[in-house]
Write an enzyme that holds these catalytic residues in place. Sequence first.
Site, mmCIF file in Angstrom:
data_model
loop_
_atom_site.group_PDB
_atom_site.id
_atom_site.type_symbol
_atom_site.label_atom_id
_atom_site.label_comp_id
_atom_site.label_asym_id
_atom_site.label_seq_id
_atom_site.Cartn_x
_atom_site.Cartn_y
_atom_site.Cartn_z
ATOM 1 N N ASP A 1 0.829 -1.206 0.000
ATOM 2 C CA ASP A 1 0.000 0.000 0.000
ATOM 3 C C ASP A 1 0.869 1.263 0.000
ATOM 4 O O ASP A 1 1.978 1.259 0.542
ATOM 5 C CB ASP A 1 -0.896 -0.030 1.250
ATOM 6 C CG ASP A 1 -2.073 0.911 1.127
ATOM 7 O OD1 ASP A 1 -2.282 1.486 0.035
ATOM 8 O OD2 ASP A 1 -2.791 1.080 2.131
ATOM 9 N N HIS B 1 2.797 3.317 -8.852
ATOM 10 C CA HIS B 1 2.587 1.887 -9.159
ATOM 11 C C HIS B 1 3.789 1.322 -9.921
ATOM 12 O O HIS B 1 4.211 0.189 -9.696
ATOM 13 C CB HIS B 1 1.310 1.700 -9.986
ATOM 14 C CG HIS B 1 0.063 2.104 -9.260
ATOM 15 N ND1 HIS B 1 -0.183 1.758 -7.941
ATOM 16 C CD2 HIS B 1 -1.026 2.818 -9.657
ATOM 17 C CE1 HIS B 1 -1.364 2.236 -7.573
ATOM 18 N NE2 HIS B 1 -1.885 2.895 -8.580
ATOM 19 N N LEU C 1 11.033 -20.427 -4.715
ATOM 20 C CA LEU C 1 9.996 -19.547 -4.167
ATOM 21 C C LEU C 1 8.710 -19.596 -5.012
ATOM 22 O O LEU C 1 8.771 -19.512 -6.231
ATOM 23 C CB LEU C 1 10.515 -18.100 -4.147
ATOM 24 C CG LEU C 1 9.488 -17.066 -3.672
ATOM 25 C CD1 LEU C 1 9.338 -17.104 -2.157
ATOM 26 C CD2 LEU C 1 9.872 -15.657 -4.131
HETATM 27 C C1 FPP Z 1 -2.134 0.234 -3.251
HETATM 28 O O1 FPP Z 1 -1.561 1.518 -3.191
HETATM 29 C C2 FPP Z 1 -1.511 -0.488 -4.329
HETATM 30 C C3 FPP Z 1 -2.176 -1.075 -5.358
HETATM 31 C C4 FPP Z 1 -3.645 -1.092 -5.501
HETATM 32 C C5 FPP Z 1 -1.437 -1.730 -6.440
HETATM 33 C C6 FPP Z 1 -0.280 -2.535 -5.989
HETATM 34 C C7 FPP Z 1 0.535 -2.870 -7.151
HETATM 35 C C8 FPP Z 1 1.883 -2.823 -7.153
HETATM 36 C C9 FPP Z 1 2.696 -2.468 -6.006
HETATM 37 C C10 FPP Z 1 2.618 -3.201 -8.372
HETATM 38 C C11 FPP Z 1 2.283 -4.609 -8.675
HETATM 39 C C12 FPP Z 1 3.279 -5.254 -9.448
HETATM 40 C C13 FPP Z 1 3.052 -6.321 -10.187
HETATM 41 C C14 FPP Z 1 4.205 -7.040 -10.689
HETATM 42 C C15 FPP Z 1 1.707 -6.822 -10.528
HETATM 43 P P1 FPP Z 1 -2.495 2.775 -3.437
HETATM 44 O O2 FPP Z 1 -2.442 3.141 -4.855
HETATM 45 O O3 FPP Z 1 -3.882 2.488 -2.927
HETATM 46 O O4 FPP Z 1 -1.785 3.837 -2.565
HETATM 47 P P2 FPP Z 1 -2.458 5.039 -1.800
HETATM 48 O O5 FPP Z 1 -3.229 4.444 -0.657
HETATM 49 O O6 FPP Z 1 -1.283 5.845 -1.349
HETATM 50 O O7 FPP Z 1 -3.338 5.760 -2.757
#
Ligand code: FPP
Length: 253
Positions: free
Chosen positions: A33, A50, A144
Amino acid sequence: MSMKLPFFRKKRTTNFERITLDNPPDHVAIIMDGNGRWAKKRGLPRIAGHKEGMDVVKNIVSVAIKYNVKVLTLYAFSTENWKRPKAEVEFLMKLPKEFLHVYLPEMIENNVRIETIGEFDVLPDYTREAVQYAKEQTSQNDGLLLNFALNYGSRLEIIRGIKQMMSDVDASKITLDDLDEQLFSNYLYTNGLSDPDLLIRTSGEQRLSNFLLWQLAYTEFWFTDVLWPDFNEEIFRQALLDYQQRKRRYGGI
Ligand code: FPP
């Protein structure tokens, strides 16, 4: 009569330094997150967070291997994330393909097996095909297990499991008397996987957001204020070391 030839797998070796902990968690689940906030702090669009988060995934996979973690389950996209603006959803859906385009060879080299949990069939073709290819290319690997929760929602998983179980009761494959925790677990996406030992959530939020509600019943939780794009080896190591100190009693004394 045809004779089956034995299938010899080439033993892969990795270049990773291995660190042995007294009590390593076999299965670590992570709610990644804070990508949006990371980007906002820098005056960048949310998708930049992201993208950065994607590269952190690759680094964290290496650390998990180094510390002998067996399963790493990462919450990449929830069933609720479809509510985000269309452009962000599209970007998030393209990330698995991009990740695999860049890092699949390295994953194969390091004996990583790629799997997913979640509603896979309804993903856009470009996501599904890239991930399916990666699953097939890594299916024989025994290092893994990198398990992406992709279009995953725990309540949906449970309802889906109940429906399948009831249809097996109707078909007389099982009876209601057979139903116990173990049997029900077999109807979840995580069928065959041990429950997570350690759950990490970044960015200071302390909630489950519909992630692995059944499977986290006895999991140790670890929270950090660090935003996912800033998550690194040192912080992961701290979580693993803290886990060493936990006394898991599973309701006993
Ligand atoms: C939440 O942060 C994150 C997500 C919904 C997406 C997570 C995805 C990644 C970390 C990349 C994934 C990688 C692969 C290889 C699939 P948020 O956007 O809700 O953050 P915020 O709460 O600060 O808005």
